[in-house]
Design an enzyme around this catalytic site. Structure first.
Site, PDB file in Angstrom:
ATOM      1  N   HIS A  12      25.823  -7.260  26.969  1.00  0.00           N
ATOM      2  CA  HIS A  12      27.062  -6.647  27.459  1.00  0.00           C
ATOM      3  C   HIS A  12      27.440  -5.429  26.624  1.00  0.00           C
ATOM      4  CE1 HIS A  12      29.740  -7.929  24.187  1.00  0.00           C
ATOM      5  NE2 HIS A  12      29.026  -9.047  24.166  1.00  0.00           N
ATOM      6  N   GLU A  14      30.462  -2.500  25.283  1.00  0.00           N
ATOM      7  CA  GLU A  14      31.630  -2.607  24.395  1.00  0.00           C
ATOM      8  C   GLU A  14      32.723  -3.511  24.970  1.00  0.00           C
ATOM      9  OE1 GLU A  14      33.536   0.912  22.081  1.00  0.00           O
ATOM     10  OE2 GLU A  14      34.737   0.629  23.911  1.00  0.00           O
ATOM     11  N   GLY A  25      31.551 -14.483  19.490  1.00  0.00           N
ATOM     12  CA  GLY A  25      31.149 -15.853  19.789  1.00  0.00           C
ATOM     13  C   GLY A  25      31.632 -16.262  21.167  1.00  0.00           C
ATOM     14  N   ARG A  63      33.243 -10.859  29.149  1.00  0.00           N
ATOM     15  CA  ARG A  63      32.566  -9.584  28.896  1.00  0.00           C
ATOM     16  C   ARG A  63      31.185  -9.523  29.544  1.00  0.00           C
ATOM     17  NH1 ARG A  63      33.082 -12.711  24.302  1.00  0.00           N
ATOM     18  NH2 ARG A  63      31.310 -12.976  22.868  1.00  0.00           N
ATOM     19  N   GLU A  87      27.011 -16.509  23.811  1.00  0.00           N
ATOM     20  CA  GLU A  87      26.694 -16.161  22.428  1.00  0.00           C
ATOM     21  C   GLU A  87      26.747 -17.418  21.558  1.00  0.00           C
ATOM     22  OE1 GLU A  87      25.092 -14.565  20.525  1.00  0.00           O
ATOM     23  OE2 GLU A  87      26.126 -12.659  20.128  1.00  0.00           O
ATOM     24  N   ILE A  88      26.182 -17.351  20.363  1.00  0.00           N
ATOM     25  CA  ILE A  88      26.318 -18.438  19.415  1.00  0.00           C
ATOM     26  C   ILE A  88      27.803 -18.647  19.122  1.00  0.00           C
ATOM     27  CG2 ILE A  88      26.101 -16.949  17.370  1.00  0.00           C
ATOM     28  CD1 ILE A  88      24.528 -19.277  16.048  1.00  0.00           C
ATOM     29  N   SER A  89      28.203 -19.901  18.995  1.00  0.00           N
ATOM     30  CA  SER A  89      29.607 -20.195  18.703  1.00  0.00           C
ATOM     31  C   SER A  89      29.861 -20.117  17.203  1.00  0.00           C
ATOM     32  CB  SER A  89      29.972 -21.589  19.212  1.00  0.00           C
ATOM     33  OG  SER A  89      31.275 -21.937  18.786  1.00  0.00           O
ATOM     34  N   TYR A  90      30.972 -19.482  16.837  1.00  0.00           N
ATOM     35  CA  TYR A  90      31.398 -19.416  15.442  1.00  0.00           C
ATOM     36  C   TYR A  90      32.581 -20.340  15.170  1.00  0.00           C
ATOM     37  CZ  TYR A  90      28.209 -15.530  14.812  1.00  0.00           C
ATOM     38  OH  TYR A  90      27.069 -14.766  14.736  1.00  0.00           O
ATOM     39  N   GLY A 155      24.310 -10.378  22.072  1.00  0.00           N
ATOM     40  CA  GLY A 155      23.363  -9.878  21.086  1.00  0.00           C
ATOM     41  C   GLY A 155      22.526 -10.937  20.407  1.00  0.00           C
TER      42      GLY A 155
END
Length: 211
Positions: A12, A14, A25, A63, A87-90, A155
């Site tokens: 994705h 910006e 995340g 996004r 995305e990986i979770s934070y 990413g």
């Protein structure tokens, strides 16, 4: 002539958390106006490259979903959502200022167990956990009868989409990274003669121009 099967992996462009300096995340950050322009540019570029029908499969976060809808509109199809492409979770860091995460993040060791490394943030995924779900999503996508697919993701997750396409075992992904940039397009190809899989191009952003 060999038939080429193509998989385009889009990260994705910006999003609001980029400008706000916040952790992404699973934080459901929308695209910025610039990001929406870039999403339309990605769609136009894929329309130029893809001559036949294509499937669009996307992470369900705002996004990526906005990006996928712009692409699908250009390709004359409807996007499909798959939360496993997130995305990986934070964990508890998501949506907080990036500096909060930076002060607490425990980097993986140079040697040893990197896949199961605990980054020190409550609720955060390990590299293995994120990789397992992305691999499962790609496995399912590749069972579909489609000569061309577009996967819209993030990413960090991008690395695991490429890794699964290349049939790299998850155990080999503790260190591997296929770096990308916001709005990047990675093109993966498989020929119908040898069934070889190729990273034809990685994280191209020329379609975004100088904007």
């Amino acid at each position: 002539m060999a038939v080429i099967r193509s998989l385009f992996v889009v990260t994705h462009p910006e999003a609001e958390h980029h400008l706000e300096g916040r952790v992404g995340g699973w934080h459901d950050s929308a695209l910025t106006e610039r990001g929406r322009r870039h999403a339309r540019a990605i769609g136009a570029e894929l329309r130029r490259r893809i001559t036949g029908p294509a499937e669009v499969i996307s992470s369900d976060l705002a996004r990526t979903w906005e990006t996928a809808e712009a692409i699908a509109a250009e390709l004359g199809t409807a996007a499909l959502a798959d939360p496993r492409l997130r995305e990986i979770s934070y964990g508890i860091a998501e949506g907080r200022e990036q500096s909060w995460l930076d002060e607490r993040f425990v980097f993986p060791p140079a040697v040893g167990d990197r896949l199961d490394h605990d980054v020190g943030i409550d609720g955060a995924e390990t590299r293995r956990t994120a990789g397992e779900r992305v691999y499962a999503a790609v496995d399912e996508a590749l069972t579909r009868e489609s000569a061309c697919q577009v996967i819209v993701t993030h990413g960090f997750a991008h690395t695991f989409v490429v890794g699964r396409w290349l049939e790299l075992p998850l155990e080999a992904m503790g260190r591997a990274t296929f770096a990308t940039r916001p709005g990047g397009i990675t093109e993966l190809r498989e020929d119908d003669a040898f069934r070889n899989r190729t990273v034809h191009s990685l994280a191209e952003v020329g379609h975004l121009g100088g904007d």
